[in-house]
Every structure is written in C-alpha cells, then in structure tokens.
Design a protein around this motif. Structure first.
Motif, mmCIF file in Angstrom:
data_model
loop_
_atom_site.group_PDB
_atom_site.id
_atom_site.type_symbol
_atom_site.label_atom_id
_atom_site.label_comp_id
_atom_site.label_asym_id
_atom_site.label_seq_id
_atom_site.Cartn_x
_atom_site.Cartn_y
_atom_site.Cartn_z
ATOM 1 N N ILE A 38 0.840 -1.206 0.000
ATOM 2 C CA ILE A 38 0.000 0.000 0.000
ATOM 3 C C ILE A 38 0.872 1.252 0.000
ATOM 4 C CG2 ILE A 38 -1.731 1.287 1.271
ATOM 5 C CD1 ILE A 38 -2.752 -1.265 -0.087
ATOM 6 N N ILE A 39 1.950 1.222 0.794
ATOM 7 C CA ILE A 39 2.871 2.364 0.808
ATOM 8 C C ILE A 39 3.475 2.566 -0.576
ATOM 9 C CG2 ILE A 39 5.045 3.234 1.758
ATOM 10 C CD1 ILE A 39 4.319 1.845 4.388
ATOM 11 N N GLY A 40 3.829 1.437 -1.219
ATOM 12 C CA GLY A 40 4.352 1.533 -2.579
ATOM 13 C C GLY A 40 3.340 2.121 -3.540
ATOM 14 N N LEU A 41 2.073 1.700 -3.395
ATOM 15 C CA LEU A 41 1.017 2.243 -4.263
ATOM 16 C C LEU A 41 0.846 3.747 -4.056
ATOM 17 C CD1 LEU A 41 -1.803 -0.470 -4.123
ATOM 18 C CD2 LEU A 41 -0.554 0.310 -6.139
ATOM 19 N N ILE A 42 1.035 4.190 -2.833
ATOM 20 C CA ILE A 42 0.908 5.621 -2.545
ATOM 21 C C ILE A 42 2.087 6.405 -3.116
ATOM 22 C CG2 ILE A 42 0.864 7.323 -0.669
ATOM 23 C CD1 ILE A 42 -0.626 5.203 1.011
ATOM 24 N N LEU A 43 3.288 5.791 -3.097
ATOM 25 C CA LEU A 43 4.486 6.507 -3.536
ATOM 26 C C LEU A 43 4.710 6.448 -5.035
ATOM 27 C CD1 LEU A 43 7.039 5.505 -0.750
ATOM 28 C CD2 LEU A 43 5.845 7.681 -1.026
ATOM 29 N N ILE A 44 4.256 5.373 -5.698
ATOM 30 C CA ILE A 44 4.553 5.217 -7.131
ATOM 31 C C ILE A 44 4.026 6.376 -7.967
ATOM 32 C CG2 ILE A 44 3.966 3.836 -9.168
ATOM 33 C CD1 ILE A 44 4.425 1.348 -7.480
ATOM 34 N N PRO A 45 2.756 6.810 -7.808
ATOM 35 C CA PRO A 45 2.301 7.960 -8.600
ATOM 36 C C PRO A 45 3.128 9.215 -8.330
ATOM 37 C CG PRO A 45 0.444 6.846 -7.566
ATOM 38 C CD PRO A 45 1.669 6.256 -6.971
ATOM 39 N N ALA A 46 3.495 9.404 -7.047
ATOM 40 C CA ALA A 46 4.299 10.579 -6.721
ATOM 41 C C ALA A 46 5.657 10.517 -7.410
ATOM 42 C CB ALA A 46 4.474 10.671 -5.203
ATOM 43 N N LEU A 47 6.310 9.338 -7.341
ATOM 44 C CA LEU A 47 7.607 9.192 -7.998
ATOM 45 C C LEU A 47 7.483 9.402 -9.499
ATOM 46 C CD1 LEU A 47 8.991 6.087 -6.063
ATOM 47 C CD2 LEU A 47 9.721 8.464 -5.828
ATOM 48 N N TYR A 48 6.408 8.879 -10.077
ATOM 49 C CA TYR A 48 6.172 9.042 -11.521
ATOM 50 C C TYR A 48 6.104 10.528 -11.882
ATOM 51 C CZ TYR A 48 3.948 8.488 -16.075
ATOM 52 O OH TYR A 48 3.661 8.544 -17.412
ATOM 53 N N ALA A 49 5.335 11.284 -11.096
ATOM 54 C CA ALA A 49 5.184 12.720 -11.372
ATOM 55 C C ALA A 49 6.484 13.465 -11.089
ATOM 56 C CB ALA A 49 4.043 13.299 -10.543
ATOM 57 N N TRP A 50 7.121 13.177 -9.938
ATOM 58 C CA TRP A 50 8.331 13.917 -9.560
ATOM 59 C C TRP A 50 9.442 13.731 -10.582
ATOM 60 C CZ3 TRP A 50 8.293 11.884 -3.813
ATOM 61 C CH2 TRP A 50 7.189 12.439 -3.146
ATOM 62 N N ILE A 51 9.646 12.476 -11.014
ATOM 63 C CA ILE A 51 10.744 12.201 -11.948
ATOM 64 C C ILE A 51 10.519 12.933 -13.268
ATOM 65 C CG2 ILE A 51 11.816 10.389 -13.337
ATOM 66 C CD1 ILE A 51 11.373 8.500 -10.942
ATOM 67 N N ASN A 52 9.287 12.878 -13.784
ATOM 68 C CA ASN A 52 9.009 13.526 -15.070
ATOM 69 C C ASN A 52 9.081 15.046 -14.967
ATOM 70 O OD1 ASN A 52 8.114 11.551 -17.332
ATOM 71 N ND2 ASN A 52 7.149 10.741 -15.477
ATOM 72 N N PRO A 535 0.858 20.175 -14.053
ATOM 73 C CA PRO A 535 -0.541 19.731 -14.107
ATOM 74 C C PRO A 535 -0.736 18.473 -14.945
ATOM 75 C CG PRO A 535 -0.434 22.099 -14.354
ATOM 76 C CD PRO A 535 0.972 21.609 -14.409
ATOM 77 N N PHE A 536 -0.040 18.388 -16.084
ATOM 78 C CA PHE A 536 -0.187 17.209 -16.949
ATOM 79 C C PHE A 536 0.389 15.967 -16.269
ATOM 80 C CE2 PHE A 536 1.922 14.451 -20.107
ATOM 81 C CZ PHE A 536 0.783 13.916 -20.694
ATOM 82 N N TYR A 537 1.647 16.062 -15.795
ATOM 83 C CA TYR A 537 2.278 14.882 -15.209
ATOM 84 C C TYR A 537 1.593 14.461 -13.904
ATOM 85 C CZ TYR A 537 6.109 15.072 -18.572
ATOM 86 O OH TYR A 537 6.838 15.050 -19.718
ATOM 87 N N THR A 538 1.092 15.420 -13.136
ATOM 88 C CA THR A 538 0.382 15.077 -11.912
ATOM 89 C C THR A 538 -0.926 14.360 -12.234
ATOM 90 O OG1 THR A 538 1.336 16.997 -10.785
ATOM 91 C CG2 THR A 538 -0.611 15.987 -9.791
ATOM 92 N N THR A 539 -1.666 14.869 -13.202
ATOM 93 C CA THR A 539 -2.921 14.225 -13.623
ATOM 94 C C THR A 539 -2.651 12.809 -14.113
ATOM 95 O OG1 THR A 539 -3.899 16.354 -14.224
ATOM 96 C CG2 THR A 539 -4.838 14.387 -15.244
ATOM 97 N N LEU A 540 -1.641 12.657 -14.962
ATOM 98 C CA LEU A 540 -1.303 11.336 -15.486
ATOM 99 C C LEU A 540 -0.874 10.397 -14.362
ATOM 100 C CD1 LEU A 540 -0.850 9.440 -17.878
ATOM 101 C CD2 LEU A 540 1.412 10.460 -18.191
#
Length: 733
Positions: A38-52, A535-540
C-alpha cells in the motif's frame, strides 16, 4: 437524509459497509507485506510525477553544454580607411553568450571534431566575410557574404534543432552587427572629419563628394536589405512547415511504439511457449518409436508360435494392429502441431520433419493393412504365411529406425534452429522498442526548440522589416541634404556639414540597427517549464496510480467468517471506501511533494492540493466502476482511455495542433478538465473556469459511481459464465 433513503431503498446496511472498510484497514495495518504494498502504491504515482517534472524542469538551462565550434577566418576589410572586422565582432559577442557552448577553434580542429562527434555543429566565418558584407557600399556589384553552418546529425536527434536555433539567432545578430557597424563606421568617419574640419577645410569637399556617392548607392543598399528580408521569410515558412509536421510524426511514433511493444510481448510469450513444446514433440516421437518397437515385438512372438496356436496368433496380430492405430493417431497429432509451428516460423527445418513423419505414417498405415490381412486369414481358418510375418517384422523394424532418425534430427538440428530464430526475433523487437521509446521521449524537446526558433525568427523578421520601412526616410534625409550641398557655396556647405557632423554617431547607428524595442508582457507567468508541465504529469500520475491499485488489489470482497450475509452493493461500497482512502493519500503525497520537494510554482497551493485530491477521487471512481462492472475487460478499456487522454487532452501539445479526431474527443475526456483545473491553481485562477472544471468532473464522478453501484450485480451475473470458462483455460490471473 437522501443518502439514507437511497441506502434503505437498496437494502444496504451502513454498518456492514463500515465493517468491510474497517476490516480492510485492519488487514492492511496488521500485515507487513500488505502495508508495504500500500505504501508503494501511494508513492509510485508521486515518484512518476516527480521524476518527469524534475527531468523537464528547464531543458534549456543546460544548452551551454551543447558544443558548437566557431571558426573565424575573416581577414577584415576597410571602409574609407577605417578597418572593419565583423568576424572579430561576432566572436566577441559569442564569448559573452552562454546560450550554447561556443568553442573557438581552428578550421582543422572543427572539421575533425565534427566528424568524430566532439562538436555537434560548427559555424565558419569565411576569410572574405567582412569584405563581402561591406561590398554593398564599396563596390558597384555587391557580393552576398556567407556563413557556413555544418551539423553532425548522427550524434543526437535533438542537438541539430538547438544548434540550428543558435545559427538562426547568430544570423540575426550578424545582420544587426552589419547595420550597426556599417552605419556606425560612416558616422565615426564623419565625426573624425568634423574634429579636424576647421584645420582641414579642403577635406570638406571630399566629404561632400563621399556623401553624394553614398546617396547614389542607397538603392543598392535597399536592395541588399530586401534580399536578406526575403530569405528570412523563406526560412520562416520552412520552420513553420516543419513545426506543423511534428504532431503527425509524434503520432506515427506513438502508434509504431504501441504496435512494436505488442509484438514484442507476443514474441516473448511465443518463445516461452515454443520452449515448452519442444519436450512434448520429443516425447511424442519417443511414443511413436515405442509403438513401432512394441509392434515388432508382438509380430516376432507370433512368428515364434506359428502354427501351434491360432487364438494366440490372432491376439498378437490384433494387439499389433491396435498399436499401429495408436501410432497413427500420435503421428497425426505431431504433424498437426508442427504444421502450426511451421506457419509461424520460417527456415527452421520443420517442413522436413513433417515430410519425414508423413512417410513414417504411410509406412505404418501399410503395415496396419498387412496385419489386418493376416487377421482375416486367421478368421478364414487359413494359416498365416511365415514370409508375410517376416516382411511385417522387417517393416516394423524399418519404421522404428526411421522414427529414431527423426528423433535425432529434431533434437540436434531442428530444435536449435527454432530456438535461434526466436532469440533473434525477440532481440530485434526489443531493440526496436528501445529506439522508438527514445525518439518519443525526445519529441517534446524538439517541438519546443522549433517553437522558440520560430518565435525568435519572427522577431528578427519584424525588426528587419521595420528597418526596411525606415530606410526610405533615412535615404530621403541623406538625399535632401546632399542635394543642398550640391547647390550651396563653399561657406554654406561648410555650415551644413558641421551641422550634420554634430550628430551622435553611436546613437544614430544603434537606432538603425535596432529601430524597435520589444516590450514583453507575461500574464499568468510560470517561472519554469517543470512547473508549467506539472498539471499534466500530476494528472497522469494520479490516473496511473488508480490503475495500478486495481492491478495489485482486488475489488472482490470476501464474506465474513461469522456468516453474516453481505450484498453485492454493500461489498461495492465497503471496498470503494478502502480504495478511496489510498487514492486520497496518493494525491496528497504527489502534490505536496511537488510543492515542497520540487518547489513547483503555484498561485494557490491549497486550492491545487484540494483540487488534486478531488481529481484523484474522480479517477478512482471511474476506474473502480469499470473494473467492478467489466472485470479485466474494464482494466483494458481504462488503459485505452488513458492512451487517448495522453494524446488528446492538450497536456503537451495545444489541442489545435492535433488531428480532427483528437479535437473531437478533447471535450469528452476527464484529463481535459483535470489538467485545466490544476493550471488554474498553478498559474492564476479565473473562478468561472475553475468551477466549470469542478462541475464537469463531478458529472464523471456521479455517473460512473451510480453505473457501477447499479450495474455491478447484474453484469456479474451476465459475465459469470464467461469468467468461469476463461478460468478453465488456466490463463486467468
């Protein structure tokens, strides 16, 4: 009260819903593996947005690392005894310009560096550069100067676009330098004469003659300016055409990448499947050989008891015939399997294997017929001939040897060929995916570079056009004054020339070089590219996070151990609140991380955070309803919707640049309003626009929630048989 009435009408117990939710939370907190997931699920979208966002924070800050060789061969020239070297002026200007990594080298170093990739491009100022530029005022037939631009397009796909932008800017800078230098030189020359005018009155006549000569050459100067302007317009049209083609190229690359990824997955699965088929084929060949060996043994036993016991002889012949029947069936199965493989693969020797198996099948069928003939002989009461039995035994042994040869050939020759073909195909497909992925990742930077180049060229053309428009006034001013000089006495000429020489040469040349000062107003200014794209990367990222949640966690809710019955809708609501909790945490971690870790810009961080949580709830509800109602089919549809939204939402390219289909679906996509609302909070809020985005997303929320709430139970009944059949295949998760 309204919600309570709805729950009562559908016979839903809020206590049971809460009990499901409470059980889910306890299970998450008590189980370390689940909590970690669950922690991973919470962090993965954030990491996806932060990296991009971080990767594209400001791609133009590091363009000074793009090495461009500058070679100055300009020998300079003279204008009225004043030395002019425009090449040196260009080098001085570039040494203070940090937009690109200008490197000043010799001609040989530049050529060698371009060839071996040390430099991305080179700009060479030829030896007659100043001479050709000044020929417009020194020669009756002016020569257009050349700036040689050489680019290494092999080293990188984007660098030529950036260096080309630098070359275009340099062309505009040289044009400005030329106008400033030539006009400044004239004014400087006049000032020198003005200082000495009282002591050198005879030179006044020479000055007057020079001004008259310059007046005569003004049409040629005007023609040269027109030529520069016309060529700049041609270059502008070329850049605009290239820019228009970028979306088409990007779309083609995306389609090719999707197809190649699909093919790659198929090839990988096929390779694994073929590995598992090889032992099966070898086992079937071994069974065929065992059958021929058994048939030969049975015939040998019959041969040994002739003619003592007719019943035993018949039993042996019947056993042999049945073995041949089994053998024929097995051969048919192996041939059918290998024909399917042969249709999929080329040049692996499977066609030879099939031909050899067909020969063995024909031999075995003939032997079965011979055995049937001997059985009929026994049934008539006649004695089986020893010679017939001998022939049958020899035929069985021959078939056994043929089968053994086929087995050896398959194991040593055909099977390795099949494996090599699949390895080569898999490697080629993987390389294609990597290449297309790299090109696709670089397309936004290419498009941005072209846009900036076009914008700068537009400004240069406007400035040049203004200079052209002002040129007639300057020419008329010079002409009117020279006409006065022609008709005045020596004393009056002196007074007129002194008046002209009192003008400030630096100011006059600066005005001619840059007659217009551009004032830029920025509304809703965003300080960096990364914040603008957040906004785009956060939405995605929020959509991807919700999709991953449904891939790793199940929407199926187990019954309670105490036997308390729970309805489908109660399960729907109970698990929905669990997923909703995770989705909200995903949004909070992603957006707060954007603001605090990456320091992304936002006019209203609070509204951005609240709107982001709202978007996450909407996305979660849409995906949850799809998966609950349609199962794995719903997951597939969600992926398709995501792909369409990435292309048509206007998150990267303006929607006006997209095709008709994408412009048509643009207002129908949740991404459109999620990105729009976040842009309001990032750059500047217009209340009616933000409210419109909120209300439109609310429609998606309400409709998807109630469709899932109402249709899940009915659709589960419809799809249950299909799912049951699919589970039997062994391919379901």
């Amino acid at each position: 009260m309204y919600i309570k009435k709805v729950l009562i009408s559908y016979k839903i117990s809020p206590k049971k819903v809460h009990k499901i939710y409470k059980r889910d939370i306890k299970n998450i907190l008590r189980n370390r593996a689940t909590l970690a997931m669950i922690i991973g699920l919470i962090l993965i979208p954030a990491l996806y947005a932060w990296i991009n966002i971080k990767a594209g924070w400001d791609p133009y800050l590091n363009t000074k690392g793009i090495s461009v060789a500058i070679v100055n061969l300009d020998k300079g020239s003279e204008l009225r005894n004043i030395k002019v070297n425009i090449g040196d002026n260009v080098v001085k200007s570039l040494k203070t310009n940090q937009s690109i990594g200008w490197t000043f080298v010799s001609k040989a170093d530049a050529e060698n560096g371009i060839k071996y990739g040390k430099y991305y491009a080179s700009l060479t100022v030829p030896k007659d550069f100043s001479k050709d530029l000044l020929s417009v005022v020194t020669s009756d037939t002016p020569t257009k100067s050349k700036l040689i631009y050489t680019v290494n397009e092999k080293r990188n796909a984007i660098a030529p676009k950036l260096t080309g932008k630098g070359a275009t800017a340099l062309q505009a800078e040289i044009t400005k330098t030329f106008i400033e230098t030539s006009s400044g030189t004239v004014f400087s020359f006049l000032n020198q004469i003005g200082v000495e005018v009282e002591d050198n009155k005879p030179q006044l006549k020479r000055l007057a003659d020079m001004l008259i000569s310059l007046d005569d050459k003004m049409p040629k100067i005007k023609k040269s300016m027109d030529n520069v302007y016309d060529e700049s317009v041609v270059l502008q049209k070329y850049l605009l055409n290239v820019q228009k083609d970028i979306p088409t190229v990007n779309k083609g690359i995306a389609n090719a990448l999707t197809i190649t990824k699909t093919s790659n997955g198929y090839i990988t699965k096929s390779k694994d499947s073929l590995k598992s088929l090889s032992p099966i084929i070898q086992e079937d060949l071994s069974i065929i050989k065992d059958i021929t060996d058994t048939a030969g043994s049975s015939l040998t036993k019959v041969q040994d008891i002739i003619p003592s016991n007719t019943a035993v002889i018949k039993d042996g012949l019947v056993t042999t015939r049945d073995k041949y029947s089994d053998g024929l069936q097995t051969i048919d199965n192996v041939i059918s399997l290998n024909k399917s493989l042969d249709n999929f693969l080329d040049n692996t020797g499977l066609d030879t294997l099939i031909d050899n198996l067909l020969k063995v099948r024909d031999d075995m069928a003939n032997q079965q017929n011979d055995v049937n003939s001997m059985i009929n002989t026994v049934d008539r009461g006649d004695q089986v001939l020893t010679s017939d039995l001998n022939d049958a035994v020899q035929a069985a042994n021959k078939t056994s040897n043929s089968t053994a040869n086929i087995m050896d050939d398959f194991k040593t020759t055909i099977d390795p060929k099949v494996d090599n073909v699949m390895k080569s195909t898999n490697k080629l497909s993987s390389n294609s995916v990597n290449t297309l992925q790299n090109i696709q990742n670089n397309m936004p930077l290419i498009s941005s570079s072209l846009s900036k180049s076009t914008s700068q060229l537009d400004q240069g053309i406007k400035s040049l056009n203004t200079a052209r428009n002002n040129f007639p006034k300057a020419a008329q001013y010079l002409h009117s004054n020279t006409e006065k000089l022609k008709g005045l006495t020596n004393d009056k000429k002196l007074n007129e020339v002194i008046k002209m020489l009192k003008k400030d040469g630096a100011k006059e040349s600066d005005f001619l070089a840059s007659p217009i000062a551009l004032t830029q107003n920025r509304i809703y200014a965003i300080p960096n590219y990364g914040s603008a794209m957040s906004p785009f990367y956060t939405t995605l990222a929020l959509w991807v996070g919700a999709l991953l949640m449904h891939s790793l966690l199940s929407v199926e809710v187990k019954n309670f151990k105490d036997g308390i019955p729970v309805s489908t809708r109660e399960k729907y609501l109970g698990r929905y609140f669990t997923f909703l909790t995770i989705a909200i945490m995903q949004a909070l971690v992603t957006i707060v991380g954007n603001l605090l870790l990456l320091k992304t810009y936002a006019v209203s961080p609070i509204i951005l955070t609240l709107f982001g949580v709202y978007v996450s709830i909407v996305f979660l509800t849409i995906i949850y309803s799809f998966v609950c109602v349609l199962g794995n089919i719903g997951k597939a549809l969600i992926v398709v919707v995501m792909v369409l939204q990435i292309s048509a939402s206007g998150g990267t390219f303006p929607v006006e640049l997209l095709g008709d289909f994408f412009q048509f679906i643009h207002p129908m996509l949740p991404f459109t309003y999620a990105i729009g609302g976040m842009r309001e909070a990032v750059a500047g809020i217009i209340p009616e626009l933000l409210i419109n985005h909120v209300l439109t997303l609310g429609k998606y929320l309400v409709v998807s929630f109630f469709l899932g709430f109402i249709l899940q139970e009915r659709m589960n009944k419809v799809t249950s048989k299909f799912i049951e059949e699919f589970d039997k295949s062994g391919l379901a998760e």
